[in-house]
Scaffold this active site. Structure first.
Site: not given
Ligand code: VG1
Ligand code: CO
Length: 553
Positions: A123-124, A287, A289, A291-292, A386
């Site tokens: 992801s990010h 981001d 992938d 989804d953000r 998302k």
């Molecule tokens: C973070 C965010 C959470 C989100 C998750 C996955 O998790 O706070 O809101 O759902 O990333 O997003 P954490 O446990 O690091 O706070 V993604 O776009 O990285 O799959």
């Molecule tokens: Co993501």
């Protein structure tokens, strides 16, 4: 070609976090590391218990496979295909080039009625050989596997003694069409087509086309990640936005060195463009992938919590939501701005733990239509993830339908509902022992906080958030320490479940301001008192030696 059974040993720590198993690429490149996790997953899908014999549940099933294209994606795809073949999977739908954005994978699983899908993404998190890699499983509803399934996979991974893998050669993953890997059919699909069809069914594409024809300007920063091809196909090719509207549109294995996390810190180039006098009408980013989403107007940044509230308030203007919303849900740390809208609309509003998997049951049960998180995530019942581009199209449609700018939509919203000042302070790279001790001490101290006064505020509730899923009754405890004050302000503490180095402490600050004449204070200033309370309660500086948060968004 033959299936091989290869002996292996369990790796500690293969427990999925907030969103799948995320580790450094170097960890995933250890021999058998990925293979073990995939075998554990396939065993569970095949109906095995933690230590039982292999089952056959996958034998007439289809799985979806794709990832965000980061370093190691292509290699991992080949490995997983060979494992899937040897474990009896009938068919795999693979995104061309091994690519599928997270929301697109969700859409494909749903539209093609697959058993589920394997998504390769961190992801990010940054990519490249020194960056992160990740893998997660989404179930037949298109959404992230629930905790029962991820725990079963983890348990199985800890008992694993062998993996099964085909010794066939690598297959062509770049040409569309059907081919075979032993007895397993692999269909390489266009990664955009299913997703684009879903978008067409929700938004007024004629209206959007007209906007671009009349000169509406957008800058969408895909951050060299997987969202680029989706944005180009839909915005530039289908909706007629001028070429160049989508920037950093080519997915690169290391994201071109960018950190594909669309927030004001990592999307600084986009922010700089949007702050200029000749800024486009609308700015947005996604981001790694896709989804953000981050949404900006001219010289104006929308916080994700406000975004969810504004979308909820105006949803009926969007064709896909013209009949109204069944309900809304937000993660606990997300601001309560949307709660106020739900109240006015007379629809239910649910508060869930952090992570999209907790929205799945509510969406499946038809209890909510829109969901959101403070971490730049918004989505709806159209998929079970998302969805970055969906949110960007929603805001585009909203601007077209109202004829109003992003800034005026948000300011009007504050005027009507009040403003929830909101910020998240991240303290990254804390040694795990220190972070764990900080949280343990906070939890131990909870009974003492209630009734305590901090300046003009008094604590009315101090707890560790626990969620009982209203659909299946499952309970998820220890989801974050909350201090709630008598004026509606809140301070929330929790540790990140997506990082791969040390611990990240997240401190969420929120306070409500009803008076329009006081809605223009710089956010960090408006929340300074609450930041001081957080420091007083948790002793972050003394414990970590950090002078302040590494990221404040
Ligand atoms: C973070 C965010 C959470 C989100 C998750 C996955 O998790 O706070 O809101 O759902 O990333 O997003 P954490 O446990 O690091 O706070 V993604 O776009 O990285 O799959
Ligand atoms: Co993501």
């Amino acid at each position: 070609m033959a299936n091989q059974t290869i002996p292996t040993q369990a790796f500690a720590g293969q427990r999925p976090g907030t969103s799948g198993l995320r580790k450094k690429v170097t960890v995933f490149m250890q021999p058998m590391y990925l293979e073990n996790f995939v075998q554990a997953l396939l065993d569970v899908l095949n109906g095995c218990r933690a230590d039982g014999p292999a089952g056959t549940a996958l034998h007439d099933q289809t799985l979806v496979l794709g990832g965000d294209g980061r370093y190691h994606n292509r290699l991992a795809v080949q490995t997983i295909l060979k494992q899937a073949a040897a474990n009896g999977v009938r068919r795999v739908l693979l995104g061309q080039g091994g690519l599928l954005s997270t929301p697109a994978a969700s859409a494909v699983i749903r539209r093609r009625q697959a058993l589920g899908g394997i998504i390769l993404s961190a992801s990010h998190n940054p990519g490249g050989p020194d960056g992160d890699f990740g893998i997660k499983y989404n179930a037949s509803n298109g959404g992230p596997a629930n905790e029962a399934l991820t725990e079963a996979v983890y348990a199985r991974s800890q008992n694993l003694r062998e993996i099964r893998c085909s010794d066939a050669s690598d297959i062509d993953i770049d040409t569309l069409g059907v081919r075979w890997l032993d007895q397993m059919q692999v269909e390489v699909i266009d990664p955009v087509a299913d997703y684009a069809a879903v978008m067409r069914s929700l938004f007024d594409f004629d209206l959007l086309r007209g906007m671009f024809q009349r000169g509406f300007t957008l800058r969408l920063d895909a951050m060299n990640a997987v969202g680029g091809p989706y944005a180009k196909a839909i915005l530039e090719n289908e909706l007629g936005a001028p070429s160049g509207t989508v920037v950093n549109a080519l997915p690169l294995e290391d994201f071109g060195g960018l950190h594909p996390d669309p927030n004001p810190v990592n999307a600084e180039d986009l922010i700089a463009h949007m702050m200029r006098a000749d800024a486009p009408d609308y700015g947005a980013a996604m981001d790694g992938d896709a989804d953000r989403n981050m949404v900006l107007g001219r010289q104006f940044i929308v916080t994700p919590s406000d975004s969810l509230a504004v979308m909820t308030a105006h949803a009926r203007l969007i064709p896909g939501y013209r009949d109204g919303l069944l309900g809304v849900a937000r993660s606990m740390p997300t601001s309560a701005a949307v709660d106020r809208v739900a109240k006015v609309l007379g629809i239910p509003c649910f508060e869930t733990p952090t992570g999209w998997k907790f929205f799945g049951n509510l969406l499946d049960a038809g209890r909510v239509t829109l969901c959101g998180e403070e971490s730049y995530g918004t989505g709806s019942s159209h998929v079970r993830e998302k969805d970055g581009l969906w949110a960007i199209l929603f805001w585009l449609n909203l601007q077209g339908a109202t004829g109003r700018s992003v800034e005026s939509l948000v300011r009007e919203h504050w005027h009507t509902y009040g403003r929830n000042y909101y910020s998240r302070h991240d303290y990254e790279g804390i040694p795990t022992v220190i972070a764990d001790a900080l949280m343990a001490d906070l939890r131990a101290g909870l009974p003492g906080w209630r009734g305590q006064a901090f300046g003009s505020r008094t604590v009315t509730l101090a707890d560790d958030f626990s969620y009982a899923d209203p659909v299946d009754g499952s309970v998820s405890a220890h989801q974050g320490v909350r201090l709630m004050f008598d004026d509606g302000a809140r301070v929330v503490f929790r540790l990140s479940g997506t990082g791969t180095e040390g611990a990240t402490l997240r401190v969420y600050l929120e306070r409500y301001e009803a008076d329009p004449s006081r809605q223009d204070t710089p956010v960090q200033q408006a929340l300074a008192e609450l930041a001081a309370v957080a420091e007083q309660v948790a002793g972050i500086r003394t414990r970590t030696g950090m002078a302040g948060p590494s990221v404040a968004t």
